[in-house]
Design an enzyme around this catalytic site. Structure first.
Site, PDB file in Angstrom:
ATOM      1  N   LYS A 188     -11.974   0.522  12.844  1.00 36.02           N
ATOM      2  CA  LYS A 188     -10.729   1.093  13.364  1.00 36.02           C
ATOM      3  C   LYS A 188     -10.841   1.382  14.869  1.00 36.02           C
ATOM      4  O   LYS A 188      -9.868   1.268  15.600  1.00 36.02           O
ATOM      5  CB  LYS A 188     -10.362   2.362  12.586  1.00 36.02           C
TER       6      LYS A 188
ATOM      7  N   LEU B  38      -0.283  -2.062   8.810  1.00 31.81           N
ATOM      8  CA  LEU B  38      -0.861  -1.024   7.945  1.00 31.81           C
ATOM      9  C   LEU B  38      -1.920  -1.624   7.032  1.00 31.81           C
ATOM     10  O   LEU B  38      -2.556  -0.905   6.262  1.00 31.81           O
ATOM     11  CB  LEU B  38       0.247  -0.392   7.087  1.00 31.81           C
ATOM     12  N   ALA B  39      -2.085  -2.910   7.089  1.00 33.79           N
ATOM     13  CA  ALA B  39      -3.013  -3.582   6.169  1.00 33.79           C
ATOM     14  C   ALA B  39      -4.453  -3.264   6.554  1.00 33.79           C
ATOM     15  O   ALA B  39      -4.805  -3.267   7.735  1.00 33.79           O
ATOM     16  CB  ALA B  39      -2.784  -5.083   6.200  1.00 33.79           C
TER      17      ALA B  39
ATOM     18  N   SER C 183      -7.330   5.610  12.555  1.00 32.49           N
ATOM     19  CA  SER C 183      -7.717   6.635  11.582  1.00 32.49           C
ATOM     20  C   SER C 183      -8.561   7.749  12.201  1.00 32.49           C
ATOM     21  O   SER C 183      -9.357   7.514  13.120  1.00 32.49           O
ATOM     22  CB  SER C 183      -8.538   5.951  10.477  1.00 32.49           C
TER      23      SER C 183
ATOM     24  N   ARG D 208      -0.917   7.472  -3.771  1.00 30.55           N
ATOM     25  CA  ARG D 208      -2.257   7.272  -3.230  1.00 30.55           C
ATOM     26  C   ARG D 208      -3.080   6.407  -4.189  1.00 30.55           C
ATOM     27  O   ARG D 208      -2.954   6.533  -5.419  1.00 30.55           O
ATOM     28  CB  ARG D 208      -2.902   8.648  -3.067  1.00 30.55           C
TER      29      ARG D 208
ATOM     30  N   GLN E   1      -8.735  -2.797   4.589  1.00 27.65           N
ATOM     31  CA  GLN E   1      -9.613  -2.308   3.520  1.00 27.65           C
ATOM     32  C   GLN E   1      -9.743  -0.835   3.889  1.00 27.65           C
ATOM     33  O   GLN E   1     -10.466  -0.476   4.808  1.00 27.65           O
ATOM     34  CB  GLN E   1     -10.953  -3.062   3.559  1.00 27.65           C
TER      35      GLN E   1
ATOM     36  N   TYR F 204     -15.918   1.327   8.206  1.00 28.03           N
ATOM     37  CA  TYR F 204     -14.469   1.543   8.245  1.00 28.03           C
ATOM     38  C   TYR F 204     -14.078   2.171   9.594  1.00 28.03           C
ATOM     39  O   TYR F 204     -13.193   1.678  10.294  1.00 28.03           O
ATOM     40  CB  TYR F 204     -14.031   2.446   7.087  1.00 28.03           C
TER      41      TYR F 204
ATOM     42  N   GLY G  73       0.814  -1.213   0.000  1.00 29.72           N
ATOM     43  CA  GLY G  73       0.000   0.000   0.000  1.00 29.72           C
ATOM     44  C   GLY G  73       0.847   1.263   0.000  1.00 29.72           C
ATOM     45  O   GLY G  73       2.080   1.221   0.019  1.00 29.72           O
ATOM     46  N   GLN G  74       0.148   2.395  -0.017  1.00 26.09           N
ATOM     47  CA  GLN G  74       0.847   3.695  -0.009  1.00 26.09           C
ATOM     48  C   GLN G  74       1.817   3.795   1.170  1.00 26.09           C
ATOM     49  O   GLN G  74       3.024   4.013   0.992  1.00 26.09           O
ATOM     50  CB  GLN G  74      -0.183   4.837   0.074  1.00 26.09           C
TER      51      GLN G  74
ATOM     52  N   GLU H 230     -11.052   8.837  10.926  1.00 26.76           N
ATOM     53  CA  GLU H 230     -12.460   8.483  10.677  1.00 26.76           C
ATOM     54  C   GLU H 230     -13.126   7.964  11.946  1.00 26.76           C
ATOM     55  O   GLU H 230     -14.340   7.909  12.027  1.00 26.76           O
ATOM     56  CB  GLU H 230     -12.558   7.443   9.559  1.00 26.76           C
TER      57      GLU H 230
END
Ligand SMILES: NC(=O)c1ccc[n+]([C@@H]2O[C@H](COP(=O)([O-])OP(=O)(O)OC[C@H]3O[C@@H](n4cnc5c(N)ncnc54)[C@H](OP(=O)(O)O)[C@@H]3O)[C@@H](O)[C@H]2O)c1
Length: 336
Positions: free
Chosen positions: A155, A83-84, A128, A186, A86, A151, A12-13, A130
């Protein structure tokens, strides 16, 4: 002895930037990646060649306890970075079960292996902003979590799981509550990238109009390259703890579009169409703005790249992938 790091989510990023950082610090880095029918290593391919004796990958999946156990037992890492995920909020409304499975049960799986097998690896969990959802800005480590998506909920679950293992079993387990961070790497379905690649497509006549959803949402956007320094730093503390990582500035999606189109001299209003109903989410997060006072004080961390430079960096990079320099892009823009 080189320190050894195991990174879940290496493709990922953030996984790619963190790998680069750790390799420069002379770590041995093993990235765990899941099997995919198409190659998904574009962000890390350069590392195999640059660091043949220091960087490698191994198959594994966060929803596969056996593979987690196998990787931890095989490599016995000093540090594990999870860091994995969805990682797309919008997609989590559509595939909520698997989002929850990966994002919430994934870290639980890793922590159970550490506890049950007695490994002393330090553990970092990617949380996150979020999680704050509709809590009014600015948000810091003491702000109430009011997530507005599966999501965000997943988290929050990962956050408390990490704290629980730290408190109950004395593991070195820490959370980074990162606000949005972007980069040329990204994912293509995130709004910042949609905008910056959209500009290159408009200039090369691939599209005429860029369609986006709600333009009024405000986010605190930093640069992923800066944020992985904070991630590393969190695991170098004497005691495990949780930190908010952000720039302390927030801008709307409209602001991002304006700034990015402005880089090439285009008026965003002529090229962006907002189709709110197409991208409508059941619940929205209106404004995220981080207060990173704790990280600034304790980690001695602060972001180097701010909003304007981030827009410029992403636009220039996408132009380059379309074989355009910024000067060439500006010339084409004048004719549009
Ligand atoms: N970027 C942000 O603004 C931001 C902000 C706050 C928190 N975060 C969190 O920070 C972390 C890194 O973000 P990012 O932007 O680097 O996300 P990303 O680019 O979407 O990368 C996610 C990584 O997770 C891997 N992954 C997904 N499901 C997996 C599974 N079941 N088993 C193993 N690996 C799996 C992906 O592998 P594939 O390549 O195979 O898909 C990819 O390597 C994520 O946990 C994200 O939720 C990101």
């Amino acid at each position: 002895m080189k320190k050894k790091a195991l990174i879940f989510g290496v493709t990922g990023q953030d996984g790619s930037y963190l790998s680069e950082l750790l390799l420069k610090k002379n770590y041995e880095v093993i990235g765990v990646m899941r099997r995919s029918s198409a190659f998904n290593t574009a962000r890390i391919d350069h590392l195999y060649a640059l660091y043949p004796n220091q960087f490698d990958t191994s198959y594994g999946d966060l929803s596969d306890l056996n593979s987690i156990e196998r990787n931890i037992e095989k490599f016995e890492p000093d540090e594990i970075y999870n860091l994995a995920a969805q990682s797309h909020v919008g997609v989590s409304f559509e595939i909520s079960d698997s989002t929850f499975d990966i994002n919430a049960f994934g870290p639980l799986n890793i922590l159970q292996v550490l506890k049950n097998k007695g490994f002393k690896s330090k553990f970092y969990q990617a949380c996150s902003s979020e999680m704050f959802g509709i809590s009014p800005p600015p948000q810091n480590e003491n702000t109430l979590f009011q997530p507005q998506s599966i999501y965000g909920v997943s988290k929050v679950c990962a956050y408390y799981t990490t704290r629980y293992f730290r408190q109950a079993f004395n593991l070195f387990a820490a959370n980074g509550i990162l606000f949005n961070h972007e980069s040329p790497r990204r994912g293509l379905n995130f709004v910042t990238k949609k905008i910056t690649i959209g500009i290159a497509k408009i200039l090369t006549n691939e599209i005429k109009i860029l369609e986006l959803g709600n333009l009024s949402a405000r986010r605190d956007w930093g640069f992923a390259g800066d944020y992985v320094e904070a991630i590393w730093n969190i695991l170098q503390q004497d005691k495990p703890d949780d930190f908010v990582i952000s720039t302390g500035e927030n801008y709307s999606i409209e602001d991002f579009a304006r700034e990015a189109f402005n880089v090439v001299g285009l008026d965003w209003k002529k090229f962006v169409k907002s189709n709110v109903s197409r991208y409508l989410r059941p619940s929205e997060v209106p404004s995220l703005l981080g207060d990173s006072s704790k990280a600034i004080k304790q980690l001695k961390w602060k972001p180097k790249v701010l909003f304007k430079d981030l827009c410029l960096m992403m636009v220039e990079s996408d132009l380059k992938s379309f074989n355009l320099t910024l000067d060439e892009a500006k010339k084409i823009a004048k004719k549009l």
